[in-house]
Structures are given as structure tokens and as C-alpha cells.
Write an enzyme that holds these catalytic residues in place. Sequence first.
Site, PDB file in Angstrom:
ATOM      1  N   VAL A  92      -1.951   3.708   1.619  1.00  0.00           N
ATOM      2  CA  VAL A  92      -0.678   3.992   0.541  1.00  0.00           C
ATOM      3  C   VAL A  92      -0.321   5.275   1.116  1.00  0.00           C
ATOM      4  O   VAL A  92      -0.995   6.436   1.309  1.00  0.00           O
ATOM      5  CB  VAL A  92      -1.384   4.089  -1.011  1.00  0.00           C
ATOM      6  CG1 VAL A  92      -0.058   4.582  -1.717  1.00  0.00           C
ATOM      7  CG2 VAL A  92      -1.885   2.945  -1.304  1.00  0.00           C
ATOM      8  N   CYS A  93       0.692   5.301   1.706  1.00  0.00           N
ATOM      9  CA  CYS A  93       1.827   6.403   2.466  1.00  0.00           C
ATOM     10  C   CYS A  93       2.335   7.299   1.527  1.00  0.00           C
ATOM     11  O   CYS A  93       3.405   6.837   1.053  1.00  0.00           O
ATOM     12  CB  CYS A  93       2.442   5.890   3.602  1.00  0.00           C
ATOM     13  SG  CYS A  93       1.582   5.356   4.720  1.00  0.00           S
ATOM     14  N   LEU A  94       1.623   8.398   1.162  1.00  0.00           N
ATOM     15  CA  LEU A  94       2.399   9.373  -0.044  1.00  0.00           C
ATOM     16  C   LEU A  94       2.180  10.794   0.452  1.00  0.00           C
ATOM     17  O   LEU A  94       1.028  11.001   0.810  1.00  0.00           O
ATOM     18  CB  LEU A  94       1.947   9.143  -1.271  1.00  0.00           C
ATOM     19  CG  LEU A  94       2.596   7.898  -2.328  1.00  0.00           C
ATOM     20  CD1 LEU A  94       1.828   7.986  -3.334  1.00  0.00           C
ATOM     21  CD2 LEU A  94       3.854   8.246  -2.402  1.00  0.00           C
TER      22      LEU A  94
END
Length: 455
Positions: A92-94
Amino acid sequence: MANQSIIRITRELHDMQKGSDLSIAVACKDSDVRHVRALVIGPPDTPYEFGYFEFQIRFGKDYPTKPPTVTAMTTNGGRTRFNPNIYAGGKVCLSILGTWRGERGEEWSSAQGLESILLSIQSLMSGNPYENEPGFEDANSDGDKRAQKAYIDKIRHETLRISVIERLEDYLGISRRPKIAVYSADSDYSNAFDAPFEPFIDKCKRRFLWYYDSYALSMDNGLRMHKDGAHFEKMPFEGPSNSMDGTFMYSNLKSRVQTIHDKLNEETLAWAGEGQVAVQQEKSISVNLQRQFEQIVEVYKKTDALSLDLELVDKNPFLWQLILYGRPMTHLDGGIFRIKIYLSPRYPAEQPRVKVETPLFHHRVSSSGDLCYLVTSDNCEDMKIHVQAIVAAIEDDHPAYDPRTLVNPEASKLLWGTADDKKIYNRKLRRSVQDSAEYVDALLDLMQSANIPVR
């Protein structure tokens, strides 16, 4: 430091679990609060609408100084990338997780927490997720707009197929396809095929019944737009092992959704029989529900503020019947509404399912009669709170807009449309209210002619 971390995580979990947010849920095994499961329900009016997306969250001993590790679990066994920022492998890219380079001020701070992480993930599930990919956020050419639509269309299809249908089929034992579990390399699950921890089964089942009409509408629209067997379009930012490949098969999905709906209704009706067995065996849950019923009846005998009858069907504490009489000077004035409350022998782990048997055109009542009403986890064991919430959901003349509770698409579109639309909604509601007394009379006549005891 480790104890402070545990205290912080425990407090955050408690605060989220006692809330009434329909779109986010968290759970963990009592033995280890550092390993949390989260469910994010796709926002309305997006291609993720009412999908069930699950995440694994692992808190380190340095939390909240450093963010937890978050892994997407709804990935079709590691084969489907649901968003430019949610990879097929679970990443999950955050920026707040440190997994993506963001602007100054977007990085993690100890003031943030579990809820802010999940809300950030939910914000990725936008109406146009194509824009989440760097370099494509300002794409406005005709070709880009066509690609954006193609991306939205396949996400909507796979949200229904993977996050809703396959999940519910697994819960109900419909699908014979074996589960394939793929986790990131640093996953703490040593054996993905051990008995699974599934904390969201009841939540997803109840919401499926609420949102069934929306799923059906989405599939009807999909059938008009895409021929069965047409291939998904590959996006320029999708790569090997990190894409969303497949074909449109809305005819198949529509049949499977109907099967799930039928199975859930069968399961709900079966609770009454299971309850009778629990009564015969004098299980504590049957005694508890009987006592709660008697106490609630006494409470309503002492109030003139609300006119309702409450009784047990066949003296079964797992099947309640509520007759609600419309209050004077309201849209429900003169109405008589017959409502069934089905309770599971596993209550409160499985929450009540409520059917409005009298046909009622209402934004909170699905075409099948399923009522969407809200209680928090803090009071979900108190049936008096459930009865109050059921009545409040039906009686609310001026509801605050919340698309997560609008389970009748036709009624909702009118209620929240133009001034003329709202007039049409009110007319349809009033017509169904006027018809309700005739419906109950006809039902009683039918029961009497069939020698069925009238209750």
C-alpha cells in the site's frame, strides 16, 4: 516504551470499535493487539462502491513513533492490483506509511493513528483512481479520458467479482474454488492455510443484504455497457504481476449474486429453527433473549409516545414480530408496518437481521424488505437499543444525507434529487403507507383462511 505502544493501540482499537462508522471496521485476536485486521468498505459513487477490502496491519514496538506496516489482503491471491497505490502483492503506497514519497507535511507523525491510516486508504478509492498514478493526474486528452473510463469499468467489475461475490461465496460455502493466500515476504503468518481469523463475516453478510439492490443495479448497467467475454484494457502504468487482467462476465456475476442473496435469506430463516433447539436445550442465550423481550414489552406498555406491538412468533425468543403504527402528522400517519426481527443463536456475534414485511417505499428499506439501521458495538447486546434504532430508521422524516445508509437506489435518488424528485418520493412513500393497512388486513385474512394462527 513497549507498554505505552500497547496502551496506545488498545485505546485506538476501542475507540474505533465503539463507533458507528459503516465504512471501516477493525478487529484483532485478544492475544496480540499488534496484529490487526481492518475492513474498508468502498465509498459510494466510486467503482469500489460497497466492496469489502481487507488489510493486515502490523504495529511495531516503536509505534506511534513509526507507522505500522500495512498489507492489502483483497488481491485475488496476489493477482489483482485494485489501485495504482494498492499493489497486487499487497503493498500500500502512502506517504504517511513511508511507502511513497509525498509532499512536506504528508509524512507520518505520532499524532496520526490507525483511523487516519484507514481513512487515507479509503481516500485512494476515488471516483477516478486513474489519477492516483503519478504522471497521470492531469491527463485530459481524449485518449486519456477513454483510458480512465476503461480503468473505472474494470475496477467496478472486479470489485463486485472479487471483493463481494467471491468473499460471500466463501463465507456461505458456495464456491468450491480453493482459497489462495499470498502475503508479503515479511508477513507474520507462517502458514496461510491455517484456520483463518475471519472477524468480518457477519458485517459483510448484513451489508450484502443492505446493498443488494445497488449491486444488482451496477450489474445491470455493466451488462448494457460490456459484452460478456470482452477483455479488460491494460493501463500504461500496469506491469507484469502487478495489473488487473480479465474479462467482463456480468451475466455470470448477476446469477452468482442472486444465489448469494437466496442463501443469505435461507440462513436468516433457519435461525428460528436453530433458536427453537437452543430453547429446548435451555441455553443461556435463549433465556437472555426471553428476558430482554419481556423487559422491553414492559417498557413500551408504560409509554404513550410510541404506538407499537411486540411479540414472539411461536413463543420463539429468536424471532420477534414488531407492528409499528405510523405517528399522526408524519409521513407514516395511518400506516401499519409488520416487521420481523431475526436473531441468531450466536447473538450478539451475529447481529439481528430485520425484514420489513409490509411493502414500504423508503430509502432505508431495500426492495426485499431488508432494513438498514445503526447501533454501535458498545450497545449491540441490548435488544432495546435495536428496537429503538429500527423505529428511528423508519420514522426519520428528515434524514441527514449518508449514502452508506441509502439501500433503496430508486427511493434514494428521488429523496436526494431535485425538489420535484423529493415530491415524487413523498408521494410514493405516502401511497405505500396508505396501502399498508390493506396489506396487513389481506395478510390476516389469508392466514385465517389457511387456518394459520394469527399473531
